[in-house]
Design an enzyme around this catalytic site. Structure first.
Site, PDB file in Angstrom:
ATOM      1  N   GLY A 111       0.844  -1.198   0.000  1.00  0.00           N
ATOM      2  CA  GLY A 111       0.000   0.000   0.000  1.00  0.00           C
ATOM      3  C   GLY A 111       0.878   1.247   0.000  1.00  0.00           C
ATOM      4  O   GLY A 111       2.104   1.161   0.095  1.00  0.00           O
ATOM      5  N   VAL A 137       1.259   3.589   2.283  1.00  0.00           N
ATOM      6  CA  VAL A 137       2.001   3.751   3.544  1.00  0.00           C
ATOM      7  C   VAL A 137       2.943   2.562   3.768  1.00  0.00           C
ATOM      8  O   VAL A 137       4.091   2.738   4.170  1.00  0.00           O
ATOM      9  CB  VAL A 137       1.015   3.930   4.730  1.00  0.00           C
ATOM     10  CG1 VAL A 137       1.751   3.884   6.065  1.00  0.00           C
ATOM     11  CG2 VAL A 137       0.260   5.256   4.585  1.00  0.00           C
ATOM     12  N   ALA A 144      -5.342  -2.324   4.968  1.00  0.00           N
ATOM     13  CA  ALA A 144      -6.701  -1.882   5.289  1.00  0.00           C
ATOM     14  C   ALA A 144      -7.598  -2.060   4.072  1.00  0.00           C
ATOM     15  O   ALA A 144      -7.121  -2.119   2.943  1.00  0.00           O
ATOM     16  CB  ALA A 144      -6.694  -0.407   5.694  1.00  0.00           C
ATOM     17  N   THR A 197      -9.641  -0.035   1.936  1.00  0.00           N
ATOM     18  CA  THR A 197      -9.670   1.426   1.743  1.00  0.00           C
ATOM     19  C   THR A 197     -10.610   1.887   0.626  1.00  0.00           C
ATOM     20  O   THR A 197     -10.603   3.064   0.268  1.00  0.00           O
ATOM     21  CB  THR A 197      -8.243   1.963   1.451  1.00  0.00           C
ATOM     22  OG1 THR A 197      -7.701   1.241   0.345  1.00  0.00           O
ATOM     23  CG2 THR A 197      -7.335   1.819   2.650  1.00  0.00           C
ATOM     24  N   THR A 253      -8.313   7.150  10.339  1.00  0.00           N
ATOM     25  CA  THR A 253      -8.731   8.148   9.347  1.00  0.00           C
ATOM     26  C   THR A 253      -9.552   9.298   9.926  1.00  0.00           C
ATOM     27  O   THR A 253     -10.231   9.142  10.952  1.00  0.00           O
ATOM     28  CB  THR A 253      -9.587   7.423   8.268  1.00  0.00           C
ATOM     29  OG1 THR A 253     -10.189   8.380   7.413  1.00  0.00           O
ATOM     30  CG2 THR A 253     -10.695   6.575   8.875  1.00  0.00           C
ATOM     31  N   ASP A 254      -9.513  10.417   9.220  1.00  0.00           N
ATOM     32  CA  ASP A 254     -10.394  11.557   9.527  1.00  0.00           C
ATOM     33  C   ASP A 254     -11.860  11.164   9.356  1.00  0.00           C
ATOM     34  O   ASP A 254     -12.749  11.823   9.888  1.00  0.00           O
ATOM     35  CB  ASP A 254     -10.066  12.725   8.586  1.00  0.00           C
ATOM     36  CG  ASP A 254     -10.171  12.334   7.118  1.00  0.00           C
ATOM     37  OD1 ASP A 254      -9.390  11.464   6.695  1.00  0.00           O
ATOM     38  OD2 ASP A 254     -11.039  12.863   6.403  1.00  0.00           O
ATOM     39  N   TYR A 301     -16.985   2.791   5.689  1.00  0.00           N
ATOM     40  CA  TYR A 301     -15.524   2.748   5.838  1.00  0.00           C
ATOM     41  C   TYR A 301     -15.117   3.411   7.159  1.00  0.00           C
ATOM     42  O   TYR A 301     -14.362   2.834   7.950  1.00  0.00           O
ATOM     43  CB  TYR A 301     -14.871   3.457   4.643  1.00  0.00           C
ATOM     44  CG  TYR A 301     -13.413   3.770   4.833  1.00  0.00           C
ATOM     45  CD1 TYR A 301     -12.447   2.768   4.767  1.00  0.00           C
ATOM     46  CD2 TYR A 301     -12.983   5.079   5.085  1.00  0.00           C
ATOM     47  CE1 TYR A 301     -11.088   3.065   4.949  1.00  0.00           C
ATOM     48  CE2 TYR A 301     -11.637   5.386   5.260  1.00  0.00           C
ATOM     49  CZ  TYR A 301     -10.699   4.374   5.194  1.00  0.00           C
ATOM     50  OH  TYR A 301      -9.376   4.670   5.378  1.00  0.00           O
ATOM     51  N   LYS A 340     -13.348   1.658  10.425  1.00  0.00           N
ATOM     52  CA  LYS A 340     -12.045   2.094  10.951  1.00  0.00           C
ATOM     53  C   LYS A 340     -12.174   2.470  12.432  1.00  0.00           C
ATOM     54  O   LYS A 340     -11.278   2.184  13.229  1.00  0.00           O
ATOM     55  CB  LYS A 340     -11.507   3.283  10.147  1.00  0.00           C
ATOM     56  CG  LYS A 340     -11.132   2.974   8.706  1.00  0.00           C
ATOM     57  CD  LYS A 340      -9.969   2.011   8.566  1.00  0.00           C
ATOM     58  CE  LYS A 340      -8.648   2.600   8.977  1.00  0.00           C
ATOM     59  NZ  LYS A 340      -7.522   1.639   8.736  1.00  0.00           N
TER      60      LYS A 340
END
Ligand code: NDP
Length: 299
Positions: A11, A13, A62, A64, A103-104, A127, A131
């Site tokens: 991924g 990251v 993840a 995503t 995540t935001d 999603y 998370k």
């Protein structure tokens, strides 16, 4: 010598973590297709952790696909939440630090101000909810953890908004982009470097650093201004384009309907994180974006 396990090695990251951790110790990198690397089989991942016995596990894997998650909710919850139960438990068993990314989208996006780590989460899509459930699984497990909430991730490796705009910038003469969602584009390189630095400090004894952090650079933008920034900077870098920044028009989210609702306010307060680094070492989002754009534009 310290040992590190990366999950989700391919991924955005995960890829940058491979670089950031390379000289820090022995690193085992697992992707979905490696034995013990598929989070759909979390017991196998837990077995791989127990077998390798790392000092820290970096979980960059993840589900995503934000829009698909609305219909593939079982899979999203399996990868983003349920799988973390045996993973966190294996980490706890061997005393390994679990470094995890969130995540935001755990927030509902109301208001205009940045949210701190203490703000009440209230996700508006599957999603985000999956998370948030994953964060809870980790915190309830009692394992040592660093949870980094980030936003609008991009990098040289993987699919992201910068690459999409560069591609459209070579094919289109006009473009409509939503201008009512505000946040901070965050480079995968920055995420990997910051999370590695904090993990090393925890492993060196600074246990008080354990916890949840908002890992974003300074500054903010909206998707339309970000697209304009990409095109005008790519132009400066002599990237061949058919699109100009002036030909990008801002539209409200209602005019670009997606299966998953997006939060309007994705601002994350990064002061807790900034307090752990030297003054002025965390820059505005465009400093990091310019670096990646320069690489992508082939300069
Ligand atoms: P990517 O989508 O680039 O990478 C996710 C990786 O997880 C992919 O390599 C994917 O593999 C892998 N994966 C998916 N399903 C499984 C599975 N069953 N088993 C093992 N691996 C799997 O994500 P990012 O690097 O951008 O995101 C890193 C973290 O940051 C995630 O936790 C994400 O939720 C969070 N985040 C991301 C944001 C973004 O804008 N991208 C924004 C905010 C937070 P494959 O390629 O084979 O599908």
């Amino acid at each position: 010598m310290a040992k590190f396990l990366i999950l989700g090695k391919n991924g955005q990251v995960g890829w940058e973590l491979q670089r950031a951790l390379a000289l820090r110790g022995e690193v085992l990198c697992l992707g979905r297709h490696d034995e013990g690397g598929d989070l759909s089989y979390p017991e196998k991942v837990a077995a791989a952790i127990l077998n390798f016995c790392p000092n820290a596990v970096f979980n960059a894997a993840a589900y995503t696909a934000v829009d698909k998650a609305e219909t593939e909710d079982k899979e999203a919850y399996l990868i983003n939440a349920q799988a973390l139960q045996p993973i966190a438990s294996a980490c706890d068993q061997i005393g390994a630090l679990l470094v995890h990314y969130s995540t935001d989208y755990v927030f509902d996006g109301s208001g205009q101000t940045p949210r701190t780590e203490e703000a009440l989460p209230s996700p508006v899509n599957v999603y985000g909810a999956s998370k948030l459930a994953g964060e809870k699984v980790i915190l309830d497990s009692g394992c040592s953890s660093l949870i980094f909430r980030t936003s609008w991730v991009y990098g040289v490796h993987g699919k992201n908004f910068i690459k999409t705009i560069l591609r459209l910038g070579q094919a289109k003469e006009t473009l409509n982009v939503v201008n009512d969602q505000v946040g901070a584009p965050t480079s995968a390189e920055f995420i990997a470097d910051v999370s590695t630095a904090l993990a090393i400090r925890v492993l060196s004894g600074e246990k008080s650093l354990l916890g949840t952090y908002h890992l974003v650079p300074d500054g903010e933008t909206d998707w339309c201004d970000f697209a304009k920034w990409i095109i005008s900077n790519a132009q400066e870098l002599n990237y061949p384009l058919t699109l100009s920044a002036q030909a990008i028009k801002g539209i409200p989210s209602e005019e670009y309907p997606t299966p998953a609702k997006r939060p309007r306010n994705s601002r994350l307060d990064n002061n807790k994180l900034k307090g752990l680094f030297p003054k002025q070492s965390i820059h505005s989002w465009d400093t990091y974006a310019r670096r990646v754009l320069t690489e992508l534009a082939g300069i």
